[in-house]
Enzyme design. Structure first.
Site, PDB file in Angstrom:
ATOM      1  N   CYS A 125       0.839  -1.202   0.000  1.00 51.69           N
ATOM      2  CA  CYS A 125       0.000   0.000   0.000  1.00 51.69           C
ATOM      3  C   CYS A 125       0.872   1.249   0.000  1.00 51.69           C
ATOM      4  CB  CYS A 125      -0.941  -0.012   1.211  1.00 51.69           C
ATOM      5  SG  CYS A 125      -2.144   1.334   1.151  1.00 51.69           S
ATOM      6  N   THR A 381     -26.222   2.824  11.556  1.00 46.79           N
ATOM      7  CA  THR A 381     -27.299   2.557  10.587  1.00 46.79           C
ATOM      8  C   THR A 381     -28.088   3.829  10.342  1.00 46.79           C
ATOM      9  OG1 THR A 381     -29.213   1.182  10.056  1.00 46.79           O
ATOM     10  CG2 THR A 381     -28.943   1.817  12.371  1.00 46.79           C
ATOM     11  N   TYR A 382     -28.612   3.930   9.140  1.00 52.61           N
ATOM     12  CA  TYR A 382     -29.508   5.037   8.794  1.00 52.61           C
ATOM     13  C   TYR A 382     -30.891   4.467   8.471  1.00 52.61           C
ATOM     14  CZ  TYR A 382     -24.877   7.057   8.303  1.00 52.61           C
ATOM     15  OH  TYR A 382     -23.579   7.444   8.545  1.00 52.61           O
ATOM     16  N   ASN A 383     -31.039   3.146   8.762  1.00 54.78           N
ATOM     17  CA  ASN A 383     -32.291   2.423   8.495  1.00 54.78           C
ATOM     18  C   ASN A 383     -32.730   2.552   7.037  1.00 54.78           C
ATOM     19  OD1 ASN A 383     -32.770   1.450  11.224  1.00 54.78           O
ATOM     20  ND2 ASN A 383     -33.064   3.610  11.733  1.00 54.78           N
ATOM     21  N   THR A 384     -31.741   2.523   6.148  1.00 54.01           N
ATOM     22  CA  THR A 384     -32.061   2.576   4.718  1.00 54.01           C
ATOM     23  C   THR A 384     -31.316   1.459   3.990  1.00 54.01           C
ATOM     24  OG1 THR A 384     -30.217   4.081   4.277  1.00 54.01           O
ATOM     25  CG2 THR A 384     -32.369   5.091   4.699  1.00 54.01           C
ATOM     26  N   THR A 393     -31.295  -3.067   9.278  1.00 59.47           N
ATOM     27  CA  THR A 393     -30.170  -3.718   8.576  1.00 59.47           C
ATOM     28  C   THR A 393     -29.258  -4.508   9.527  1.00 59.47           C
ATOM     29  OG1 THR A 393     -28.806  -1.733   8.793  1.00 59.47           O
ATOM     30  CG2 THR A 393     -30.135  -1.922   6.792  1.00 59.47           C
ATOM     31  N   GLU A 458     -23.191   3.554   1.226  1.00 58.34           N
ATOM     32  CA  GLU A 458     -23.482   2.237   1.806  1.00 58.34           C
ATOM     33  C   GLU A 458     -22.332   1.263   1.552  1.00 58.34           C
ATOM     34  OE1 GLU A 458     -28.306   1.864   1.725  1.00 58.34           O
ATOM     35  OE2 GLU A 458     -27.337   2.172  -0.204  1.00 58.34           O
TER      36      GLU A 458
END
Length: 487
Positions: A125, A381-384, A393, A458
């Site tokens: 790297c 989480t953004y619950n999407t 999720t 995401e």
């Protein structure tokens, strides 16, 4: 007498001005200045459109405040820009990294940056290596050490073995490795120093996974003009450019899947999550069945092929000076079956009950910072999911985290590994294995091939989960060996 491009080299002095590239065998001048153009892809990532990252940064002044407070380089680097898609996590990350590199601790500052270089070199790297070469020199490091491992103190050299094992096969680390490092003598490590070193190694192995998995571009030099920069190089050949992870191949970016395919893929995933939740509520699998499913998943994970590669990875010349045994990797185990990957029952040595307290006792406060980071990424989480809102999720996040641990032989008794097969499609498994086990092989095609309807933020969240799962897996093996040494 040697003949080079029609001219002759008549003495040892003039011959020393040349060298042969170990990769393409071309004859090169030792000292030269060359112009290197800036990457064609603008922005911090070769995988994510610049406007998506810039939009997030523009809305988030907090990122700039965090960088002012915790950045060791004093600027908003490309890693930070991409991570700022998840500002909550970014704060935990920057705080813990700043603590490891800059705050009171067992190791002197130059050692910390050199260990970061050694860790990043295991995965070739160059992004992280370049960053820490600068930091190493700024904190008073001896420039000669940058010529390679033969120029560094013996006690730093002694870290080579544990660096290699942690990066590729942490399950092989034993208390004997620890005893060898802490035995009495002028080159020994104290346990606090060793824990600090192990935390740095695990952090930078996993950060290399994030760099390659997110397609992080090389930093643009602020002193550049006209899209070119002049660099002085001793070990540079144009063939190195061909190995640049960020050179995009347009044939790899196209997808044979249409919009409708990826939409149905998303709906199918949501349907599977719903069905698994219902089955869980109705009836739980027996312990025997759960153990069988884990062994099946572990075995299958070894068979996930990440592409047609040569047996030996060719190290770039500027990276190979920092590593011993470059051919050693996770793939050797999977291909040659030299040893059986043992199962590490997580319940026998957990982060919460064992690792956390040990690391905190030997390296004050780092346990709290690491714990906060693990919890943050696991619960983030953004619950999407893509265009869907109000989605739980949890099941998906747990499958991603546990699959990484499964590839390192770590099993949770209370987890049904049948869920991994249901929730993670093959292209995602290939991506996870590549990013986690040999990140330097990650391509844009792999990144594009899974979750085609999901947002880039995401996918960055996936990379954060993979990174932290890897850090925790490496630490569990190393800290367990230290505990056995102590008892």
């Amino acid at each position: 007498m040697n003949r080079l491009s029609g001219g002759s080299i008549g003495s040892a002095a003039s011959a020393s001005e040349y060298r042969v590239c170990s990769n393409c065998r071309k004859v090169l001048r030792q000292e030269k200045r060359i112009r290197v153009s800036q990457p064609l892809t603008r922005g911090p990532s070769a995988f994510i459109p610049e406007n998506e990252v810039m939009q997030a940064n523009g809305l988030n002044e907090r990122t700039n405040l965090l960088v002012e407070e915790y950045s060791t380089s004093g600027r908003l680097d490309n890693i930070t820009q991409v991570m700022s898609l998840h500002a909550q996590y970014l704060e935990s990350f920057l705080r813990s990294q700043f603590y490891m590199l800059r705050m009171d601790g067992p190791l002197p500052l130059p050692y910390r940056h050199y260990i970061a270089i050694m860790a990043a070199a295991r995965h070739q790297c160059s992004y992280l290596i370049n960053m820490h070469v600068d930091e190493f020199l700024k904190t008073g490091g001896i420039a000669e050490w940058l010529n390679g491992l033969e120029y560094i103190p013996q006690r730093l050299k002694n870290l080579n073995e544990i660096n290699k094992l942690l990066a590729h096969r942490p399950w092989l680390i034993t208390k004997e490795h620890i005893q060898k490092l802490v035995k009495t003598g002028e080159n020994n490590w104290s346990l606090p120093e060793l824990v600090h070193a192990v935390v740095l190694l695990a952090h930078y192995h996993a950060l290399a996974s994030f760099v390659f998995g997110s397609g992080i571009n090389p930093e643009r030099d602020p002193h550049t003009s006209n899209g070119f920069r002049l660099i002085a190089v001793n070990n540079f050949c144009v063939c190195d450019l061909a190995n640049d992870n960020n050179i995009e191949n347009t044939s790899l970016t196209s997808s044979s899947f249409g919009f409708a395919d990826s939409l149905s893929e998303l709906e199918a995933l949501m349907e599977r999550m719903k069905r698994l939740q219902e089955e869980k509520e109705e009836e739980e699998a027996s312990q025997e069945e759960m153990a069988t499913r884990f062994e099946k998943e572990k075995k299958e994970s070894l068979l996930v092929v990440t592409g047609a590669f040569d047996d030996e990875i060719v190290s770039l010349s500027d990276v190979s000076r920092y590593i011993e045994d470059p051919g050693f990797g996770y793939k050797d185990f999977a291909r040659r079956g030299e040893e059986h990957l043992p199962t590490f029952r997580a319940q026998d040595y957990t982060w919460e009950n064992h690792g956390f307290s040990l690391v905190n006792r030997l390296y004050s406060d780092i346990g709290h910072l690491l714990d906060e980071k693990f919890r943050m990424v696991y619960n983030l989480t953004y619950n999407t999911m893509a265009s869907h809102e109000g989605v739980d999720t949890t099941m998906l996040r747990r499958a991603l985290f546990n699959y990484v641990h499964c590839m390192f032989g770590i099993r949770y008794d209370d987890y049904d590994y049948g869920e991994v097969n249901q929730l993670l499609e093959r292209s995602l498994k290939v991506y996870i294995k590549t990013v986690t086990c040999y990140p330097e092989r990650t391509t844009k095609r792999m990144y594009d091939s899974y979750w085609r309807q999901f947002k880039h933020s995401e996918k960055v969240h996936v990379n954060l989960l993979l990174m932290e799962a890897r850090v925790q897996a490496e630490l569990l093996y190393a800290l367990r060996a230290i505990t056995r040494h102590l008892t």
